[in-house]
Scaffold this motif. Structure first.
Motif, PDB file in Angstrom:
ATOM      1  N   HIS A   1      39.448 -25.972  22.050  1.00 40.74           N
ATOM      2  CA  HIS A   1      38.442 -24.732  22.368  1.00 40.74           C
ATOM      3  C   HIS A   1      37.829 -24.288  21.162  1.00 40.74           C
ATOM      4  N   ALA A   2      38.915 -23.967  20.182  1.00 35.28           N
ATOM      5  CA  ALA A   2      38.484 -23.382  18.833  1.00 35.28           C
ATOM      6  C   ALA A   2      37.438 -24.224  17.998  1.00 35.28           C
ATOM      7  N   ALA A   3      37.475 -25.586  18.192  1.00 35.65           N
ATOM      8  CA  ALA A   3      36.473 -26.217  17.492  1.00 35.65           C
ATOM      9  C   ALA A   3      35.015 -26.279  18.304  1.00 35.65           C
ATOM     10  N   GLY A   4      35.075 -25.675  19.480  1.00 35.49           N
ATOM     11  CA  GLY A   4      33.819 -25.729  20.317  1.00 35.49           C
ATOM     12  C   GLY A   4      33.519 -27.125  21.013  1.00 35.49           C
ATOM     13  N   ALA A   5      34.753 -27.791  21.568  1.00 32.54           N
ATOM     14  CA  ALA A   5      34.465 -28.954  22.075  1.00 32.54           C
ATOM     15  C   ALA A   5      33.765 -28.923  23.468  1.00 32.54           C
ATOM     16  N   PRO A   6      32.883 -29.988  23.882  1.00 25.95           N
ATOM     17  CA  PRO A   6      32.003 -30.088  24.910  1.00 25.95           C
ATOM     18  C   PRO A   6      33.170 -29.987  26.184  1.00 25.95           C
ATOM     19  N   GLU A   7      32.496 -29.378  27.453  1.00 25.97           N
ATOM     20  CA  GLU A   7      33.261 -29.336  28.482  1.00 25.97           C
ATOM     21  C   GLU A   7      34.019 -30.631  29.176  1.00 25.97           C
ATOM     22  N   TRP A   8      33.002 -31.636  28.936  1.00 25.59           N
ATOM     23  CA  TRP A   8      33.471 -32.990  29.491  1.00 25.59           C
ATOM     24  C   TRP A   8      35.037 -33.261  28.878  1.00 25.59           C
ATOM     25  N   MET A   9      35.145 -33.226  27.243  1.00 28.34           N
ATOM     26  CA  MET A   9      36.656 -33.488  26.706  1.00 28.34           C
ATOM     27  C   MET A   9      37.536 -32.443  27.568  1.00 28.34           C
ATOM     28  N   LEU A  10      37.194 -31.189  27.611  1.00 28.95           N
ATOM     29  CA  LEU A  10      38.211 -30.281  28.536  1.00 28.95           C
ATOM     30  C   LEU A  10      38.688 -30.964  29.811  1.00 28.95           C
TER      31      LEU A  10
END
Length: 93
Positions: free
Chosen positions: A39-48
């Motif tokens: 989350h803090a790194a701004g990961a794309p939703e597909w990774m989450l």
């Protein structure tokens, strides 16, 4: 029904009850750290979504080498710090 069949039915009922109450955000501590860092790194939703599905977890994943897979996906998404932490073992179960 035999005793074995009764036991199988009982186990399936237990698994079904547990699955019905499962919260995909109820993660073990190592995966909570990974979620927070993604989350803090701004990961794309597909990774989450993959995180919630257990794809990056050592024991729950359906991929043969989840740590290497996580590192590769972090690098692909430009999340070099998270990739470094994964290599270091910060998210190991």
């Amino acid at each position: 029904m035999s005793d074995d069949e009764d036991l199988v039915e009982e186990l399936l009922a237990d698994v079904g009850a547990e699955a019905a109450g499962w919260n995909p955000d109820d993660l073990p501590p190592s995966q909570q750290r990974l979620r927070d860092d993604l989350h803090a790194a701004g990961a794309p939703e597909w990774m989450l979504e993959k995180l919630r599905a257990g794809t990056y977890h050592d024991y729950a994943s359906d991929v043969p080498m989840p740590k290497a897979f996580l590192v590769a996906e972090c690098e692909r998404a430009g999340l070099d710090e998270v990739a470094f932490r994964a290599r270091r073992g910060d998210y190991d179960a």
